[in-house]
Design a protein around this motif. Structure first.
Motif, PDB file in Angstrom:
ATOM      1  N   LYS A 205      45.007  30.590  47.922  1.00 48.52           N
ATOM      2  CA  LYS A 205      44.317  31.751  47.347  1.00 48.52           C
ATOM      3  C   LYS A 205      44.301  32.972  48.069  1.00 48.52           C
ATOM      4  O   LYS A 205      43.905  32.821  49.170  1.00 48.52           O
ATOM      5  N   THR A 207      42.784  35.786  50.352  1.00 47.36           N
ATOM      6  CA  THR A 207      41.624  36.070  50.910  1.00 47.36           C
ATOM      7  C   THR A 207      40.939  37.255  50.639  1.00 47.36           C
ATOM      8  O   THR A 207      41.832  38.286  50.131  1.00 47.36           O
ATOM      9  N   LYS A 208      39.792  37.294  50.712  1.00 48.27           N
ATOM     10  CA  LYS A 208      39.184  38.883  50.465  1.00 48.27           C
ATOM     11  C   LYS A 208      39.721  39.726  51.327  1.00 48.27           C
ATOM     12  O   LYS A 208      39.602  40.869  50.861  1.00 48.27           O
ATOM     13  N   GLU A 210      42.611  39.963  52.641  1.00 48.26           N
ATOM     14  CA  GLU A 210      44.021  40.285  51.962  1.00 48.26           C
ATOM     15  C   GLU A 210      44.018  41.153  50.963  1.00 48.26           C
ATOM     16  O   GLU A 210      44.829  41.995  50.888  1.00 48.26           O
ATOM     17  N   ILE A 211      42.974  40.922  49.944  1.00 54.38           N
ATOM     18  CA  ILE A 211      42.874  41.730  48.935  1.00 54.38           C
ATOM     19  C   ILE A 211      42.369  43.086  49.187  1.00 54.38           C
ATOM     20  O   ILE A 211      42.970  43.833  48.680  1.00 54.38           O
ATOM     21  N   ARG A 212      41.508  43.470  50.290  1.00 57.20           N
ATOM     22  CA  ARG A 212      40.906  44.551  50.634  1.00 57.20           C
ATOM     23  C   ARG A 212      42.195  45.198  51.315  1.00 57.20           C
ATOM     24  O   ARG A 212      42.213  46.445  51.021  1.00 57.20           O
ATOM     25  N   GLN A 215      44.299  46.529  48.461  1.00 60.25           N
ATOM     26  CA  GLN A 215      43.626  47.934  47.820  1.00 60.25           C
ATOM     27  C   GLN A 215      43.749  49.080  48.757  1.00 60.25           C
ATOM     28  O   GLN A 215      43.993  50.151  48.362  1.00 60.25           O
ATOM     29  N   GLU A 230      41.141  44.195  42.085  1.00 62.94           N
ATOM     30  CA  GLU A 230      41.349  43.001  42.829  1.00 62.94           C
ATOM     31  C   GLU A 230      42.008  42.105  42.069  1.00 62.94           C
ATOM     32  O   GLU A 230      42.837  41.295  42.871  1.00 62.94           O
ATOM     33  N   ARG A 234      45.521  40.599  43.590  1.00 63.75           N
ATOM     34  CA  ARG A 234      46.019  39.187  43.842  1.00 63.75           C
ATOM     35  C   ARG A 234      47.258  39.070  43.315  1.00 63.75           C
ATOM     36  O   ARG A 234      48.224  38.484  43.727  1.00 63.75           O
TER      37      ARG A 234
END
Length: 250
Positions: A205, A207-208, A210-212, A215, A230, A234
């Motif tokens: 999944k 990671t936070k 990578e998501i940030r 963004q 988010e 993803r």
């Protein structure tokens, strides 16, 4: 050392060939008489209509290729005296400006630095089509996950063996331009064994962090107007949509 000869009376083709040769920094000879080819010329690039008049064993018809640059690449392949390899490896340094390296039987054939994922996918498809080898596969760096997965997704229809390479030690030291760094990294990636690709995302999944980061890039791409959610970030990380598409849809 043998060089490429250029012969054509087609004004447009002539200038396209001049631009391509100069862009690659290649030595070449402009031929005025197709019957008298200097001994140092190993291959001649011309048009399909003029090919029969050229007294040379190796002749490339530029108009048989989608791009003039592709014809020059073919001439270089002939000039190097090897048109069939046991193994072809394409190394890719993923990122905003991907580096690509073509290795034939362990030796560097050519390198590129490209400006987009689509351009990278197109180049890889052409290389796989134009170069003959018993075995062909791709090695791509594990970093720049968004770009990496988009490249892999673009190549998925080829059903080719792909390895993911730990590129931690592949980045060259400072002192090189971005183009040279990306090319050198691609060479090292192509020469480094990796692990077999197990699907986009590798079952992990996002990671936070990578998501940030996605963004953050959406804000940069939209000049501060948009920060994608988010959920959308993803999808970008999973290769379902591109970052550009994500920004346009918001």
């Amino acid at each position: 050392m043998k060089v490429i000869g250029i012969y054509t009376k087609d004004f447009s083709l002539y200038h396209d060939l001049m631009d391509a040769m100069k862009a690659k920094g290649l030595d070449f000879i402009v031929l005025s008489n197709p019957d008298r080819i200097p001994s140092k010329v190993g291959v001649v690039i011309t048009s399909s209509l003029e090919k029969k008049s050229v007294s040379c064993k190796n002749v490339v018809s530029a108009d048989n290729f989608r791009r003039v640059m592709d014809a020059v690449d073919k001439a270089l392949q002939i000039l190097r005296g090897k048109e069939h390899y046991m193994e072809i490896v394409i190394g890719i340094d993923p990122g905003e400006y991907p580096g690509v390296a073509l290795l034939g039987d362990g030796k560097v054939v050519q390198t590129w630095c490209l400006s987009s994922v689509d351009e990278t996918v197109g180049l890889v498809e052409r290389l796989l089509r134009d170069y003959n080898a018993e075995v062909k596969f791709i090695r791509i760096g594990h970093g720049s996950r968004v770009y990496r997965d988009r490249i892999i997704k673009g190549l998925s229809s080829l059903k080719l063996f792909i390895e993911i390479v730990d590129e931690t030690k592949t980045s060259p030291q400072t002192g090189f331009s971005r183009e040279e760094r990306n090319k050198k990294a691609a060479v090292k990636i192509g020469a480094t064994p990796g692990r077999r690709f197990a699907g986009i995302g590798g079952g992990k999944k996002p990671t936070k962090g990578e998501i940030r980061d996605v963004q953050r890039k959406s804000r940069i791409l939209s000049k501060g107007r948009i920060t994608i959610s988010e959920e959308v970030a993803r999808k970008v990380l999973e290769g379902k949509i591109s970052l550009e598409e994500a920004v346009k849809e918001n």
